[in-house]
Design a protein around this motif. Structure first.
Motif, short mmCIF file in Angstrom:
data_model
loop_
_atom_site.label_atom_id
_atom_site.label_comp_id
_atom_site.label_asym_id
_atom_site.label_seq_id
_atom_site.Cartn_x
_atom_site.Cartn_y
_atom_site.Cartn_z
N ASN A 32 14.33 19.06 15.53
CA ASN A 32 13.22 19.17 16.49
C ASN A 32 13.71 19.08 17.92
O ASN A 32 13.24 19.81 18.80
N PRO B 177 12.13 23.82 13.72
CA PRO B 177 11.24 23.06 12.84
C PRO B 177 12.06 22.38 11.75
O PRO B 177 13.11 22.88 11.33
N ASN C 130 8.01 32.27 19.01
CA ASN C 130 7.36 31.66 17.84
C ASN C 130 7.93 32.18 16.53
O ASN C 130 7.29 32.05 15.48
N ASP C 131 9.11 32.77 16.58
CA ASP C 131 9.77 33.28 15.38
C ASP C 131 11.15 32.66 15.21
O ASP C 131 11.78 32.26 16.20
N PRO D 279 7.70 33.69 11.16
CA PRO D 279 7.02 32.77 12.07
C PRO D 279 7.52 31.33 11.90
O PRO D 279 7.77 30.88 10.78
N ASP E 42 5.90 28.73 12.14
CA ASP E 42 4.91 27.96 11.37
C ASP E 42 5.25 27.91 9.88
O ASP E 42 4.85 26.98 9.18
N ASN E 43 5.99 28.91 9.38
CA ASN E 43 6.37 28.91 7.96
C ASN E 43 7.35 27.79 7.61
O ASN E 43 7.61 27.55 6.43
N GLU F 126 7.24 24.49 8.88
CA GLU F 126 6.77 23.15 9.27
C GLU F 126 7.06 22.13 8.19
O GLU F 126 7.35 20.98 8.48
N GLU F 127 7.02 22.54 6.95
CA GLU F 127 7.26 21.63 5.82
C GLU F 127 8.63 21.91 5.21
O GLU F 127 9.02 23.06 5.03
#
Length: 156
Positions: free
Chosen positions: A36, A41, A119-120, A133, A135-136, A138-139
């Motif tokens: 981070n 991510p 954001n990629d 992305p 966002d894919n 985050e986990e």
């Protein structure tokens, strides 16, 4: 009278104590927090990293698992992490990566670079690349079952 005065001994002792204390605090930061801090991510690494090394002056980075780790994502990408992965990390860039592979068709190829572009995340295998992305990621996936873990039962 001794070689050092009481005041000099106290200053030397406090310096050593604070040096050890700050090193201890730094070692308590998780590898996922380090990612981070470098604008990645945490989900680019699977769960289960046992230890890591980071030389902030050179960017040399290594993460260690108890064994190898593999899983599938979205039923299309198979990933494999060796027990130790290594590379150089800087803000938004992991390069000279070793120890992470993806299966493309029938062949395993090494992921050699991950770069953040807005954001990629762009993943490179040297001769080709793909973007996804942020966002894919985050986990963090789990070894054996990825993101589709059903109460610890592996689907892989």
């Amino acid at each position: 009278m001794g070689f050092f005065s009481f005041k000099q001994n106290l200053i030397l002792s406090l310096t050593i104590f604070f040096s050890l204390f700050t090193k201890s605090l730094a070692s308590q930061i998780s590898v996922y927090q380090v990612l981070n801090d470098y604008d990645f991510p945490s989900g680019i690494l699977p769960k289960g990293v046992e230890n890591y090394d980071l030389d902030v002056s050179t960017g040399e980075f290594a993460a260690y698992f108890s064994g190898s780790c593999s899983f599938s994502l979205e039923d299309s990408y198979q990933l494999y992490y060796e027990p130790a992965i290594r590379g150089h990390i800087s803000k938004g860039r992991l390069q000279s990566l070793k120890g992470v592979s993806v299966k493309l068709f029938w062949f395993w190829v090494n992921i050699v670079e991950v770069r953040r572009a807005g954001n990629d995340l762009e993943f490179s295998v040297g001769f080709a690349g793909a973007g996804f992305p942020v966002d894919n990621f985050e986990e963090s996936p789990q070894c054996g079952c990825g993101l589709n873990c059903n109460f610890g039962v592996s689907s892989f």
